[in-house]
Scaffold this motif. Structure first.
Motif, PDB file in Angstrom:
ATOM      1  N   ALA A   1       2.931  17.657  99.142  1.00  0.00           N
ATOM      2  CA  ALA A   1       2.285  17.119  97.935  1.00  0.00           C
ATOM      3  C   ALA A   1       2.537  18.019  96.724  1.00  0.00           C
ATOM      4  O   ALA A   1       2.825  17.557  95.625  1.00  0.00           O
ATOM      5  CB  ALA A   1       0.784  16.966  98.169  1.00  0.00           C
ATOM      6  N   VAL A   2       2.428  19.344  96.948  1.00  0.00           N
ATOM      7  CA  VAL A   2       2.697  20.281  95.849  1.00  0.00           C
ATOM      8  C   VAL A   2       4.155  20.201  95.432  1.00  0.00           C
ATOM      9  O   VAL A   2       4.484  20.207  94.240  1.00  0.00           O
ATOM     10  CB  VAL A   2       2.330  21.720  96.274  1.00  0.00           C
ATOM     11  CG1 VAL A   2       2.770  22.732  95.217  1.00  0.00           C
ATOM     12  CG2 VAL A   2       0.831  21.836  96.507  1.00  0.00           C
ATOM     13  N   GLY A   3       5.053  20.101  96.413  1.00  0.00           N
ATOM     14  CA  GLY A   3       6.475  19.981  96.105  1.00  0.00           C
ATOM     15  C   GLY A   3       6.792  18.717  95.328  1.00  0.00           C
ATOM     16  O   GLY A   3       7.582  18.733  94.384  1.00  0.00           O
ATOM     17  N   LEU A   4       6.177  17.610  95.721  1.00  0.00           N
ATOM     18  CA  LEU A   4       6.380  16.372  94.980  1.00  0.00           C
ATOM     19  C   LEU A   4       5.929  16.519  93.536  1.00  0.00           C
ATOM     20  O   LEU A   4       6.581  16.022  92.615  1.00  0.00           O
ATOM     21  CB  LEU A   4       5.606  15.231  95.655  1.00  0.00           C
ATOM     22  CG  LEU A   4       6.223  14.645  96.921  1.00  0.00           C
ATOM     23  CD1 LEU A   4       5.252  13.670  97.572  1.00  0.00           C
ATOM     24  CD2 LEU A   4       7.547  13.940  96.602  1.00  0.00           C
ATOM     25  N   SER A   5       4.815  17.189  93.327  1.00  0.00           N
ATOM     26  CA  SER A   5       4.333  17.427  91.977  1.00  0.00           C
ATOM     27  C   SER A   5       5.353  18.217  91.172  1.00  0.00           C
ATOM     28  O   SER A   5       5.652  17.888  90.021  1.00  0.00           O
ATOM     29  CB  SER A   5       2.997  18.185  92.031  1.00  0.00           C
ATOM     30  OG  SER A   5       2.655  18.695  90.783  1.00  0.00           O
ATOM     31  N   LEU A   6       5.900  19.272  91.779  1.00  0.00           N
ATOM     32  CA  LEU A   6       6.903  20.071  91.086  1.00  0.00           C
ATOM     33  C   LEU A   6       8.154  19.263  90.776  1.00  0.00           C
ATOM     34  O   LEU A   6       8.717  19.353  89.688  1.00  0.00           O
ATOM     35  CB  LEU A   6       7.273  21.286  91.942  1.00  0.00           C
ATOM     36  CG  LEU A   6       6.211  22.385  92.069  1.00  0.00           C
ATOM     37  CD1 LEU A   6       6.595  23.369  93.171  1.00  0.00           C
ATOM     38  CD2 LEU A   6       6.037  23.110  90.756  1.00  0.00           C
ATOM     39  N   GLY A   7       8.600  18.473  91.755  1.00  0.00           N
ATOM     40  CA  GLY A   7       9.821  17.703  91.562  1.00  0.00           C
ATOM     41  C   GLY A   7       9.675  16.595  90.538  1.00  0.00           C
ATOM     42  O   GLY A   7      10.582  16.327  89.753  1.00  0.00           O
ATOM     43  N   LEU A   8       8.524  15.925  90.528  1.00  0.00           N
ATOM     44  CA  LEU A   8       8.309  14.813  89.611  1.00  0.00           C
ATOM     45  C   LEU A   8       8.024  15.267  88.189  1.00  0.00           C
ATOM     46  O   LEU A   8       8.449  14.645  87.222  1.00  0.00           O
ATOM     47  CB  LEU A   8       7.159  13.938  90.102  1.00  0.00           C
ATOM     48  CG  LEU A   8       7.423  13.100  91.361  1.00  0.00           C
ATOM     49  CD1 LEU A   8       6.117  12.485  91.855  1.00  0.00           C
ATOM     50  CD2 LEU A   8       8.447  12.010  91.077  1.00  0.00           C
ATOM     51  N   LEU A   9       7.282  16.394  88.044  1.00  0.00           N
ATOM     52  CA  LEU A   9       6.821  16.826  86.726  1.00  0.00           C
ATOM     53  C   LEU A   9       7.545  18.048  86.196  1.00  0.00           C
ATOM     54  O   LEU A   9       7.360  18.411  85.036  1.00  0.00           O
ATOM     55  CB  LEU A   9       5.316  17.120  86.773  1.00  0.00           C
ATOM     56  CG  LEU A   9       4.411  15.956  87.169  1.00  0.00           C
ATOM     57  CD1 LEU A   9       2.980  16.449  87.340  1.00  0.00           C
ATOM     58  CD2 LEU A   9       4.461  14.858  86.113  1.00  0.00           C
TER      59      LEU A   9
ATOM     60  N   SER B   1       8.379  23.581 103.092  1.00  0.00           N
ATOM     61  CA  SER B   1       7.869  22.222 102.880  1.00  0.00           C
ATOM     62  C   SER B   1       7.754  21.904 101.394  1.00  0.00           C
ATOM     63  O   SER B   1       7.982  20.763 100.966  1.00  0.00           O
ATOM     64  CB  SER B   1       6.511  22.049 103.569  1.00  0.00           C
ATOM     65  OG  SER B   1       5.560  22.946 103.039  1.00  0.00           O
ATOM     66  N   THR B   2       7.407  22.905 100.591  1.00  0.00           N
ATOM     67  CA  THR B   2       7.332  22.703  99.145  1.00  0.00           C
ATOM     68  C   THR B   2       8.711  22.388  98.575  1.00  0.00           C
ATOM     69  O   THR B   2       8.864  21.509  97.728  1.00  0.00           O
ATOM     70  CB  THR B   2       6.758  23.954  98.451  1.00  0.00           C
ATOM     71  OG1 THR B   2       5.457  24.224  98.966  1.00  0.00           O
ATOM     72  CG2 THR B   2       6.663  23.757  96.950  1.00  0.00           C
ATOM     73  N   ALA B   3       9.720  23.117  99.055  1.00  0.00           N
ATOM     74  CA  ALA B   3      11.086  22.873  98.589  1.00  0.00           C
ATOM     75  C   ALA B   3      11.546  21.470  98.957  1.00  0.00           C
ATOM     76  O   ALA B   3      12.196  20.778  98.154  1.00  0.00           O
ATOM     77  CB  ALA B   3      12.033  23.915  99.191  1.00  0.00           C
ATOM     78  N   ALA B   4      11.209  21.016 100.168  1.00  0.00           N
ATOM     79  CA  ALA B   4      11.585  19.671 100.594  1.00  0.00           C
ATOM     80  C   ALA B   4      10.912  18.621  99.715  1.00  0.00           C
ATOM     81  O   ALA B   4      11.533  17.634  99.293  1.00  0.00           O
ATOM     82  CB  ALA B   4      11.201  19.461 102.054  1.00  0.00           C
ATOM     83  N   GLY B   5       9.615  18.828  99.427  1.00  0.00           N
ATOM     84  CA  GLY B   5       8.905  17.895  98.568  1.00  0.00           C
ATOM     85  C   GLY B   5       9.452  17.886  97.159  1.00  0.00           C
ATOM     86  O   GLY B   5       9.556  16.833  96.518  1.00  0.00           O
ATOM     87  N   ALA B   6       9.821  19.064  96.648  1.00  0.00           N
ATOM     88  CA  ALA B   6      10.372  19.152  95.302  1.00  0.00           C
ATOM     89  C   ALA B   6      11.716  18.417  95.209  1.00  0.00           C
ATOM     90  O   ALA B   6      12.009  17.747  94.211  1.00  0.00           O
ATOM     91  CB  ALA B   6      10.546  20.616  94.910  1.00  0.00           C
ATOM     92  N   PHE B   7      12.533  18.525  96.272  1.00  0.00           N
ATOM     93  CA  PHE B   7      13.824  17.828  96.285  1.00  0.00           C
ATOM     94  C   PHE B   7      13.610  16.313  96.241  1.00  0.00           C
ATOM     95  O   PHE B   7      14.275  15.599  95.497  1.00  0.00           O
ATOM     96  CB  PHE B   7      14.603  18.215  97.543  1.00  0.00           C
ATOM     97  CG  PHE B   7      15.907  17.485  97.695  1.00  0.00           C
ATOM     98  CD1 PHE B   7      17.033  17.886  97.001  1.00  0.00           C
ATOM     99  CD2 PHE B   7      16.010  16.376  98.535  1.00  0.00           C
ATOM    100  CE1 PHE B   7      18.238  17.209  97.137  1.00  0.00           C
ATOM    101  CE2 PHE B   7      17.205  15.694  98.676  1.00  0.00           C
ATOM    102  CZ  PHE B   7      18.321  16.109  97.978  1.00  0.00           C
ATOM    103  N   ALA B   8      12.663  15.840  97.049  1.00  0.00           N
ATOM    104  CA  ALA B   8      12.372  14.402  97.064  1.00  0.00           C
ATOM    105  C   ALA B   8      11.818  13.944  95.730  1.00  0.00           C
ATOM    106  O   ALA B   8      12.185  12.875  95.207  1.00  0.00           O
ATOM    107  CB  ALA B   8      11.384  14.092  98.192  1.00  0.00           C
ATOM    108  N   GLY B   9      10.918  14.733  95.146  1.00  0.00           N
ATOM    109  CA  GLY B   9      10.328  14.363  93.864  1.00  0.00           C
ATOM    110  C   GLY B   9      11.363  14.316  92.759  1.00  0.00           C
ATOM    111  O   GLY B   9      11.359  13.396  91.925  1.00  0.00           O
TER     112      GLY B   9
END
Length: 241
Positions: free
Chosen positions: A1-9, A198-206
């Motif tokens: 969730a944190v990674g997605l936030s970083l990737g999207l924003l 996991s944060t890096a993975a979420g950031a890549f997806a975001g």
């Protein structure tokens, strides 16, 4: 969730890291702050490379922020050990609430078009660098939501320069703050590594799907989220001994 936030924003995930460590991973508050500094520092350092290549990092401003900020970050990290977990979480909740209000207010504004190379005032830069460095060490927050507006609005730099410069400052302050914490407490490096991966993975997806969403809408939604979390943390820790 944190990674997605970083990737999207392109930022903002750091303010959610400590609540995740404390309430989900059940780590001690001081340990959560130290681990979040590692992740914030590594993530910011990696992201800053692209801005260095584009020439969007103001080296003079980095020095003016970092020199006082490094000392302030180390002091903040050392002071953090003197506060109880409830008091640290109360301060963190208040900071999250303030940040969410600023983010929501700025979410509809268009990026600035200031100069790529700017020469901000010495006194203002040192004051801002010291304050943000101290907060980074004390509460484990990278300070991007404070640094970017300060550089872009108060110091009349372009938004790209503000973001690139901010990432470098955050990385240095985070690593310094982590060193300050490392000498006084145990850090679970295994959990930190898992969380970073996991944060890096979420950031890549975001980042991959960020173009499909309205930036303003995402920022407002994120502001509402951290406002709710900030209020919850604040109210939970208002009555402490």
């Amino acid at each position: 969730a944190v990674g997605l936030s970083l990737g999207l924003l392109g930022g903002g995930g750091s303010v959610l890291m400590i609540p995740v460590f404390v309430y989900v991973a059940r780590t001690a508050v001081n340990e959560a702050i130290a681990m979040s500094l590692v992740i914030v520092g590594i993530s910011s350092a990696g992201a800053s490379i692209r801005y260095f290549k584009k020439g969007s990092v103001n080296r003079r401003l980095v020095v003016l922020f970092v020199v006082p900020g490094v000392a302030a970050s180390f002091i903040g990290a050392r002071i953090a050990g003197a506060f109880s977990s409830d008091r640290l979480l109360l301060m963190f909740g208040i900071l999250m609430t303030v940040i969410s209000v600023i983010l929501f207010a700025k979410s509809g504004e268009k990026p600035g078009t200031g100069p790529a190379v700017c020469r901000p005032g010495l006194a203002l830069s040192i004051f801002a660098g010291s304050l943000i460095g101290f907060l980074t060490g004390l509460l484990g927050v990278g300070g991007g939501f404070l640094i970017v507006p300060a550089i872009a609005l108060l110091m009349r730099c372009s938004l790209q320069t503000a973001i690139g410069t901010s990432l470098v400052i955050i990385a240095v302050n985070s690593f310094t703050g982590f060193i300050g914490h490392l000498s006084t407490m145990h850090v679970d490096f295994g959990l930190t590594a898992v969380f970073l991966a996991s944060t890096a993975a979420g950031a890549f997806a975001g980042a991959r799907y960020s173009g499909r969403f309205s930036t303003a809408a995402l920022q407002k939604g994120f502001a509402v989220l951290i406002f709710a979390v900030g209020c919850l943390i604040t109210f939970q820790h208002l009555n402490f001994k």
